[in-house]
Motif scaffolding. Structure first.
Motif, PDB file in Angstrom:
ATOM      1  N   PRO A 239      -0.466   6.070   4.076  1.00 27.35           N
ATOM      2  CA  PRO A 239      -1.339   6.792   3.150  1.00 27.35           C
ATOM      3  C   PRO A 239      -2.598   7.293   3.856  1.00 27.35           C
ATOM      4  O   PRO A 239      -3.149   6.608   4.716  1.00 27.35           O
ATOM      5  N   ASP A 240      -3.039   8.494   3.466  1.00 26.91           N
ATOM      6  CA  ASP A 240      -4.312   9.007   3.982  1.00 26.91           C
ATOM      7  C   ASP A 240      -5.456   8.496   3.094  1.00 26.91           C
ATOM      8  O   ASP A 240      -5.237   7.657   2.219  1.00 26.91           O
ATOM      9  N   LYS A 241      -6.655   9.015   3.292  1.00 34.85           N
ATOM     10  CA  LYS A 241      -7.802   8.507   2.533  1.00 34.85           C
ATOM     11  C   LYS A 241      -7.686   8.755   1.033  1.00 34.85           C
ATOM     12  O   LYS A 241      -8.346   8.093   0.239  1.00 34.85           O
ATOM     13  N   ASN A 242      -6.806   9.709   0.641  1.00 36.23           N
ATOM     14  CA  ASN A 242      -6.580   9.987  -0.778  1.00 36.23           C
ATOM     15  C   ASN A 242      -5.345   9.277  -1.320  1.00 36.23           C
ATOM     16  O   ASN A 242      -4.953   9.491  -2.461  1.00 36.23           O
ATOM     17  N   GLY A 243      -4.701   8.461  -0.479  1.00 35.50           N
ATOM     18  CA  GLY A 243      -3.521   7.742  -0.909  1.00 35.50           C
ATOM     19  C   GLY A 243      -2.222   8.510  -0.804  1.00 35.50           C
ATOM     20  O   GLY A 243      -1.170   8.025  -1.189  1.00 35.50           O
ATOM     21  N   GLU A 244      -2.283   9.748  -0.284  1.00 33.49           N
ATOM     22  CA  GLU A 244      -1.086  10.571  -0.123  1.00 33.49           C
ATOM     23  C   GLU A 244      -0.338  10.138   1.127  1.00 33.49           C
ATOM     24  O   GLU A 244      -0.925  10.036   2.200  1.00 33.49           O
ATOM     25  N   LEU A 245       0.972   9.901   0.988  1.00 35.19           N
ATOM     26  CA  LEU A 245       1.769   9.486   2.140  1.00 35.19           C
ATOM     27  C   LEU A 245       2.109  10.667   3.028  1.00 35.19           C
ATOM     28  O   LEU A 245       2.414  11.758   2.541  1.00 35.19           O
TER      29      LEU A 245
ATOM     30  N   SER B 117       0.818  -1.215   0.000  1.00 41.17           N
ATOM     31  CA  SER B 117       0.000   0.000   0.000  1.00 41.17           C
ATOM     32  C   SER B 117       0.850   1.262   0.000  1.00 41.17           C
ATOM     33  O   SER B 117       0.324   2.367  -0.064  1.00 41.17           O
ATOM     34  N   GLY B 118       2.184   1.103   0.085  1.00 41.01           N
ATOM     35  CA  GLY B 118       3.076   2.256   0.094  1.00 41.01           C
ATOM     36  C   GLY B 118       3.486   2.692   1.481  1.00 41.01           C
ATOM     37  O   GLY B 118       4.349   3.547   1.631  1.00 41.01           O
TER      38      GLY B 118
END
Length: 92
Positions: free
Chosen positions: A43-49, A24-25
């Motif tokens: 990652p947050d809910k938008n996939g930004e680490l 998932s990163g």
């Protein structure tokens, strides 16, 4: 995956940083000096680490005085039997 991502010498000792990551990163960087956790990226809910751990800017800074940022359990872990403390009148 585990990989060595950084190395430096301090006080005549070789120190390495290993990065553990998943599909998932998410990743965590760990310093071999005292098994210090340097950062945790998730990652947050938008996939930004984003780094969710308070710590020093550089691995070398963990040799300087700091409030035990990134420390894993130390020499007193599970050795203070019967300890108690109170928060807002509730004893733990």
């Amino acid at each position: 995956m585990i990989e060595k991502t950084y190395s430096f010498e301090k006080n005549g000792n070789q120190n390495d940083v290993y990065t553990l990551s998943n599909a998932s990163g998410a990743r965590v960087d760990i310093l071999t000096y005292g098994a210090k956790i340097l950062n945790i990226f998730v990652p947050d809910k938008n996939g930004e680490l984003g780094d969710v751990l308070v710590g020093c800017k550089r691995p070398e800074d963990y040799y300087e005085e700091n409030p035990y940022f990134g420390s894993t359990i130390g020499r007193y872990g599970n050795r203070i039997g019967g300890s108690k403390f109170t928060i807002n009148g509730v004893e733990y």
